[in-house]
Design a protein around this motif. Structure first.
Motif, PDB file in Angstrom:
ATOM      1  N   MET A 298       3.890 -39.499  -0.511  1.00  0.00           N
ATOM      2  CA  MET A 298       3.055 -40.115  -1.201  1.00  0.00           C
ATOM      3  C   MET A 298       2.456 -39.560  -2.677  1.00  0.00           C
ATOM      4  O   MET A 298       2.325 -38.282  -2.741  1.00  0.00           O
ATOM      5  CB  MET A 298       1.639 -39.970  -0.103  1.00  0.00           C
ATOM      6  CG  MET A 298       1.897 -40.755   0.985  1.00  0.00           C
ATOM      7  SD  MET A 298       0.672 -40.570   2.184  1.00  0.00           S
ATOM      8  CE  MET A 298      -0.870 -41.209   1.465  1.00  0.00           C
ATOM      9  N   ALA A 299       2.372 -40.341  -3.363  1.00  0.00           N
ATOM     10  CA  ALA A 299       2.200 -40.084  -4.968  1.00  0.00           C
ATOM     11  C   ALA A 299       0.851 -39.333  -5.019  1.00  0.00           C
ATOM     12  O   ALA A 299       0.846 -38.239  -5.735  1.00  0.00           O
ATOM     13  CB  ALA A 299       2.067 -41.150  -5.990  1.00  0.00           C
ATOM     14  N   VAL A 300       0.029 -39.623  -4.319  1.00  0.00           N
ATOM     15  CA  VAL A 300      -1.723 -39.005  -4.255  1.00  0.00           C
ATOM     16  C   VAL A 300      -1.310 -37.553  -4.003  1.00  0.00           C
ATOM     17  O   VAL A 300      -2.252 -36.802  -4.626  1.00  0.00           O
ATOM     18  CB  VAL A 300      -2.304 -39.672  -3.137  1.00  0.00           C
ATOM     19  CG1 VAL A 300      -4.057 -39.299  -3.363  1.00  0.00           C
ATOM     20  CG2 VAL A 300      -2.507 -41.291  -3.431  1.00  0.00           C
ATOM     21  N   ALA A 301      -0.476 -37.315  -2.932  1.00  0.00           N
ATOM     22  CA  ALA A 301      -0.104 -35.713  -2.912  1.00  0.00           C
ATOM     23  C   ALA A 301       0.051 -34.941  -4.013  1.00  0.00           C
ATOM     24  O   ALA A 301      -0.379 -33.825  -4.084  1.00  0.00           O
ATOM     25  CB  ALA A 301       0.727 -35.436  -1.665  1.00  0.00           C
ATOM     26  N   LEU A 302       0.582 -35.409  -5.089  1.00  0.00           N
ATOM     27  CA  LEU A 302       0.891 -34.572  -6.277  1.00  0.00           C
ATOM     28  C   LEU A 302      -0.271 -34.596  -7.141  1.00  0.00           C
ATOM     29  O   LEU A 302      -0.295 -33.815  -8.028  1.00  0.00           O
ATOM     30  CB  LEU A 302       1.718 -35.601  -7.089  1.00  0.00           C
ATOM     31  CG  LEU A 302       3.426 -35.420  -6.806  1.00  0.00           C
ATOM     32  CD1 LEU A 302       4.048 -36.513  -7.455  1.00  0.00           C
ATOM     33  CD2 LEU A 302       3.979 -33.929  -6.999  1.00  0.00           C
ATOM     34  N   MET A 303      -1.241 -35.162  -6.740  1.00  0.00           N
ATOM     35  CA  MET A 303      -2.530 -34.966  -7.521  1.00  0.00           C
ATOM     36  C   MET A 303      -3.284 -33.786  -7.387  1.00  0.00           C
ATOM     37  O   MET A 303      -3.761 -32.901  -8.035  1.00  0.00           O
ATOM     38  CB  MET A 303      -3.635 -35.894  -7.189  1.00  0.00           C
ATOM     39  CG  MET A 303      -3.401 -37.409  -7.563  1.00  0.00           C
ATOM     40  SD  MET A 303      -4.677 -38.585  -7.183  1.00  0.00           S
ATOM     41  CE  MET A 303      -5.703 -38.416  -8.442  1.00  0.00           C
ATOM     42  N   VAL A 304      -2.944 -33.028  -6.189  1.00  0.00           N
ATOM     43  CA  VAL A 304      -3.272 -31.483  -5.983  1.00  0.00           C
ATOM     44  C   VAL A 304      -2.895 -30.697  -6.702  1.00  0.00           C
ATOM     45  O   VAL A 304      -3.292 -29.779  -7.600  1.00  0.00           O
ATOM     46  CB  VAL A 304      -2.923 -31.351  -4.108  1.00  0.00           C
ATOM     47  CG1 VAL A 304      -3.294 -29.662  -4.176  1.00  0.00           C
ATOM     48  CG2 VAL A 304      -3.662 -31.956  -3.513  1.00  0.00           C
ATOM     49  N   PRO A 305      -1.302 -30.446  -6.929  1.00  0.00           N
ATOM     50  CA  PRO A 305      -0.914 -29.666  -7.722  1.00  0.00           C
ATOM     51  C   PRO A 305      -0.987 -30.026  -9.338  1.00  0.00           C
ATOM     52  O   PRO A 305      -1.009 -29.241 -10.209  1.00  0.00           O
ATOM     53  CB  PRO A 305       0.839 -29.526  -7.521  1.00  0.00           C
ATOM     54  CG  PRO A 305       0.798 -30.925  -7.010  1.00  0.00           C
ATOM     55  CD  PRO A 305      -0.063 -31.185  -6.385  1.00  0.00           C
ATOM     56  N   GLY A 306      -1.271 -31.245  -9.578  1.00  0.00           N
ATOM     57  CA  GLY A 306      -1.545 -31.700 -10.921  1.00  0.00           C
ATOM     58  C   GLY A 306      -2.867 -31.307 -11.396  1.00  0.00           C
ATOM     59  O   GLY A 306      -2.934 -30.649 -12.642  1.00  0.00           O
ATOM     60  N   LEU A 307      -3.800 -31.228 -10.451  1.00  0.00           N
ATOM     61  CA  LEU A 307      -5.141 -30.713 -10.694  1.00  0.00           C
ATOM     62  C   LEU A 307      -5.272 -29.296 -10.993  1.00  0.00           C
ATOM     63  O   LEU A 307      -6.159 -28.732 -11.788  1.00  0.00           O
ATOM     64  CB  LEU A 307      -6.064 -31.361  -9.563  1.00  0.00           C
ATOM     65  CG  LEU A 307      -7.838 -30.786  -9.877  1.00  0.00           C
ATOM     66  CD1 LEU A 307      -8.254 -31.415 -10.956  1.00  0.00           C
ATOM     67  CD2 LEU A 307      -8.572 -31.200  -8.587  1.00  0.00           C
ATOM     68  N   ALA A 308      -4.630 -28.635 -10.113  1.00  0.00           N
ATOM     69  CA  ALA A 308      -4.393 -27.253 -10.186  1.00  0.00           C
ATOM     70  C   ALA A 308      -3.738 -26.779 -11.398  1.00  0.00           C
ATOM     71  O   ALA A 308      -4.531 -25.855 -12.143  1.00  0.00           O
ATOM     72  CB  ALA A 308      -3.452 -26.614  -9.030  1.00  0.00           C
ATOM     73  N   LEU A 309      -2.706 -27.454 -12.093  1.00  0.00           N
ATOM     74  CA  LEU A 309      -2.166 -26.814 -13.358  1.00  0.00           C
ATOM     75  C   LEU A 309      -3.092 -27.449 -14.291  1.00  0.00           C
ATOM     76  O   LEU A 309      -3.202 -26.637 -15.424  1.00  0.00           O
ATOM     77  CB  LEU A 309      -0.857 -27.712 -13.425  1.00  0.00           C
ATOM     78  CG  LEU A 309       0.143 -27.168 -12.515  1.00  0.00           C
ATOM     79  CD1 LEU A 309       1.592 -28.005 -12.452  1.00  0.00           C
ATOM     80  CD2 LEU A 309       0.442 -25.759 -12.369  1.00  0.00           C
ATOM     81  N   PHE A 310      -3.789 -28.652 -14.402  1.00  0.00           N
ATOM     82  CA  PHE A 310      -4.554 -29.093 -15.565  1.00  0.00           C
ATOM     83  C   PHE A 310      -5.749 -28.035 -15.583  1.00  0.00           C
ATOM     84  O   PHE A 310      -6.044 -27.745 -16.552  1.00  0.00           O
ATOM     85  CB  PHE A 310      -5.200 -30.539 -15.091  1.00  0.00           C
ATOM     86  CG  PHE A 310      -5.942 -31.242 -16.076  1.00  0.00           C
ATOM     87  CD1 PHE A 310      -5.319 -31.544 -17.154  1.00  0.00           C
ATOM     88  CD2 PHE A 310      -7.452 -31.303 -15.943  1.00  0.00           C
ATOM     89  CE1 PHE A 310      -5.957 -32.486 -18.293  1.00  0.00           C
ATOM     90  CE2 PHE A 310      -8.231 -32.021 -16.738  1.00  0.00           C
ATOM     91  CZ  PHE A 310      -7.560 -32.480 -18.024  1.00  0.00           C
ATOM     92  N   TYR A 311      -6.442 -27.696 -14.340  1.00  0.00           N
ATOM     93  CA  TYR A 311      -7.426 -26.732 -14.434  1.00  0.00           C
ATOM     94  C   TYR A 311      -7.083 -25.627 -15.008  1.00  0.00           C
ATOM     95  O   TYR A 311      -7.613 -24.759 -15.631  1.00  0.00           O
ATOM     96  CB  TYR A 311      -8.264 -26.992 -13.184  1.00  0.00           C
ATOM     97  CG  TYR A 311      -9.308 -27.673 -12.952  1.00  0.00           C
ATOM     98  CD1 TYR A 311      -9.577 -28.391 -13.885  1.00  0.00           C
ATOM     99  CD2 TYR A 311      -9.867 -27.958 -11.577  1.00  0.00           C
ATOM    100  CE1 TYR A 311     -10.918 -29.482 -13.629  1.00  0.00           C
ATOM    101  CE2 TYR A 311     -10.676 -28.852 -11.411  1.00  0.00           C
ATOM    102  CZ  TYR A 311     -11.255 -29.655 -12.451  1.00  0.00           C
ATOM    103  OH  TYR A 311     -12.203 -30.533 -12.124  1.00  0.00           O
ATOM    104  N   GLY A 312      -5.708 -24.922 -14.213  1.00  0.00           N
ATOM    105  CA  GLY A 312      -5.186 -23.482 -14.474  1.00  0.00           C
ATOM    106  C   GLY A 312      -5.150 -23.580 -15.990  1.00  0.00           C
ATOM    107  O   GLY A 312      -5.143 -22.325 -16.443  1.00  0.00           O
ATOM    108  N   GLY A 313      -4.502 -24.576 -16.671  1.00  0.00           N
ATOM    109  CA  GLY A 313      -4.100 -24.297 -17.995  1.00  0.00           C
ATOM    110  C   GLY A 313      -5.408 -24.148 -18.711  1.00  0.00           C
ATOM    111  O   GLY A 313      -5.331 -24.006 -19.963  1.00  0.00           O
TER     112      GLY A 313
END
Length: 440
Positions: A1-16
């Motif tokens: 599910m594409a929505v599950a990719l939002m978890v690492p996406g948010l983590a990387l977005f915030y992490g940077g």
């Protein structure tokens, strides 16, 4: 599910976006929230959101109806929409919403109390509000859902109120309780802008599943939603960069990525309600308003570290209200706004939904934060802030710049780490960001 990719996406977005000594802590705050809320969702969260409303009031679903999600396992193989699929899809909404709050309080909260806050917030704020917005009455009237979706009849296709306004106003309440970071408004620069861009791109991809999946079928409605989601994001990027250029004399990478998220936030409630041209308008307005809104934190003195309030709260309000202006009866939601001959009725309905979610979420979020603060404590020590939460909370560092060999139990003394951190802070702080915000 594409929505599950939002978890690492948010983590990387915030992490940077955080300083180099808090990258891992930021990533862990996101994944930690996901884990806590995911467990609660299985135990009683799904039931609280989609169970038959207590007393038919539309305030909360029956928490015992799907307790432990046992009933969804024996689904009908021929069903077009298996209950287990709905459960995991909506679980991702719950975990992403809660994780969004983390960006507002980066660099100053302890990891354990953060997890406690997320669990309490999901149970007392997200689950009830999601019931209001996402739980529709059954066709035969045997199951009654939430009051915003049914009694009020507001349009919120994929969660502008339950997700973005809810998380944004909770972030504001939590920031007010936790307080400002040491040295604010001067803070360490974002440690990795390419990481921010990668996270934004992953979020954009996942958002197609987030919005498109809310159509609950791979048909015309989902196709229209994906088109409007794309259009609004493009317009928001350009609008944000234009504001930066006119105001600051330059267009930044951080601003462009923040513009993308602002557009995605604003179109979330409106994606099934507007035409493609309407989506461009929604994105452009959000992309112009949000960079102006984030400067308010310097005027009013609240330390919203990664601009969750400026992007999610403001973007969510903008998108929800604009449904009342740009809503088209020809769109999947089928309701006309003011500019499409519908009068002021829909705008008023949307405004009531906004006020209700803002009021409830802020009050209860504030109470939860105060309870956690005065019981187990929320705030990290000043020494912990200076040394960096990666080291003090997780005993790790994101970047091994010295290339040394690690021996368990060895390492610099806390005093040496703090002294080094103070030297780094003195030499690497940046002026307050006034043109760039954060996530989705």
């Amino acid at each position: 599910m594409a929505v599950a990719l939002m978890v690492p996406g948010l983590a990387l977005f915030y992490g940077g976006m955080v300083g180099s000594r808090s990258v891992l802590n930021m990533i862990m705050m996101v994944f930690g929230a996901v884990a806590v809320v995911g467990v609660l969702w299985t135990l009683f969260g799904f039931s609280a959101v989609f169970g038959n409303s207590y007393g038919g009031l539309g305030l909360l679903g029956d928490v015992t109806e799907y307790l432990g999600l046992g009933d969804v396992v024996a689904g009908d193989e021929a069903a077009a929409l298996p209950p287990a699929l709905v459960a995991v899809f909506q679980a991702l909404f719950a975990v992403i919403t809660t994780a969004l709050i983390a960006g507002a309080v980066s660099d100053r909260v302890r990891f354990g109390p953060w997890l406690l806050f997320t669990g309490l917030w999901a149970a007392l704020v997200y689950f009830p509000v999601a019931h209001w917005v996402f739980a529709f009455d059954s066709a035969d009237g045997s199951v009654q859902g939430g009051w915003i979706a049914n009694t009020l009849g507001a349009v919120d296709f994929a969660g502008g109120t339950a997700v973005h306004i809810n998380a944004g106003v909770a972030a504001l309440a939590l920031v007010l309780v936790v307080g400002k970071r040491t040295g604010w408004p001067r803070q360490a620069r974002p440690n990795n802008l390419p990481l921010v861009a990668l996270g934004a791109g992953i979020l954009w991809f996942g958002w197609f599943g987030f919005n498109g999946g809310s159509a609950l079928a791979a048909g015309n409605s989902a196709s229209v939603v994906m088109l409007t989601t794309f259009n609004a994001t493009c317009a928001a990027i350009l609008a944000w960069l234009l504001v930066e250029r006119l105001r600051d004399g330059h267009a930044t990478t951080l601003g462009g990525m923040s513009g993308a998220i602002a557009g995605l936030v604003a179109i979330t409630p409106a994606c099934g309600a507007v035409t493609p041209l309407g989506a461009l308008a929604v994105g452009a307005i959000a992309g112009a308003v949000c960079p102006l809104a984030i400067t308010l934190k310097y005027r009013f003195g609240y330390d919203d570290a990664l601009d969750v309030v400026g992007v999610h709260l403001v973007g969510g309000v903008v998108g929800t209200l604009l449904v009342g202006l740009f809503g088209s009866a020809e769109a999947p939601s089928g309701k006309a706004g003011l500019f499409y001959g519908g009068g002021f009725g829909l705008l008023g309905t949307q405004a009531v939904a906004v006020v209700a979610v803002v009021g409830y979420s802020f009050l209860v979020s504030l109470l939860i934060a105060l309870v956690v603060k005065h019981t187990v404590g929320l705030r990290a020590s000043k020494e912990g802030e200076l040394a960096g939460h990666d080291l003090t909370e997780h005993a790790e560092v994101a970047y091994d710049l010295e290339g040394g060999v690690h021996t368990p139990g060895s390492g610099p003394t806390p005093e040496a780490v703090i002294a080094s951190a103070e030297r780094l802070v003195a030499g690497s702080v940046a002026a307050p960001r006034t043109g760039s915000g954060t996530p989705g």
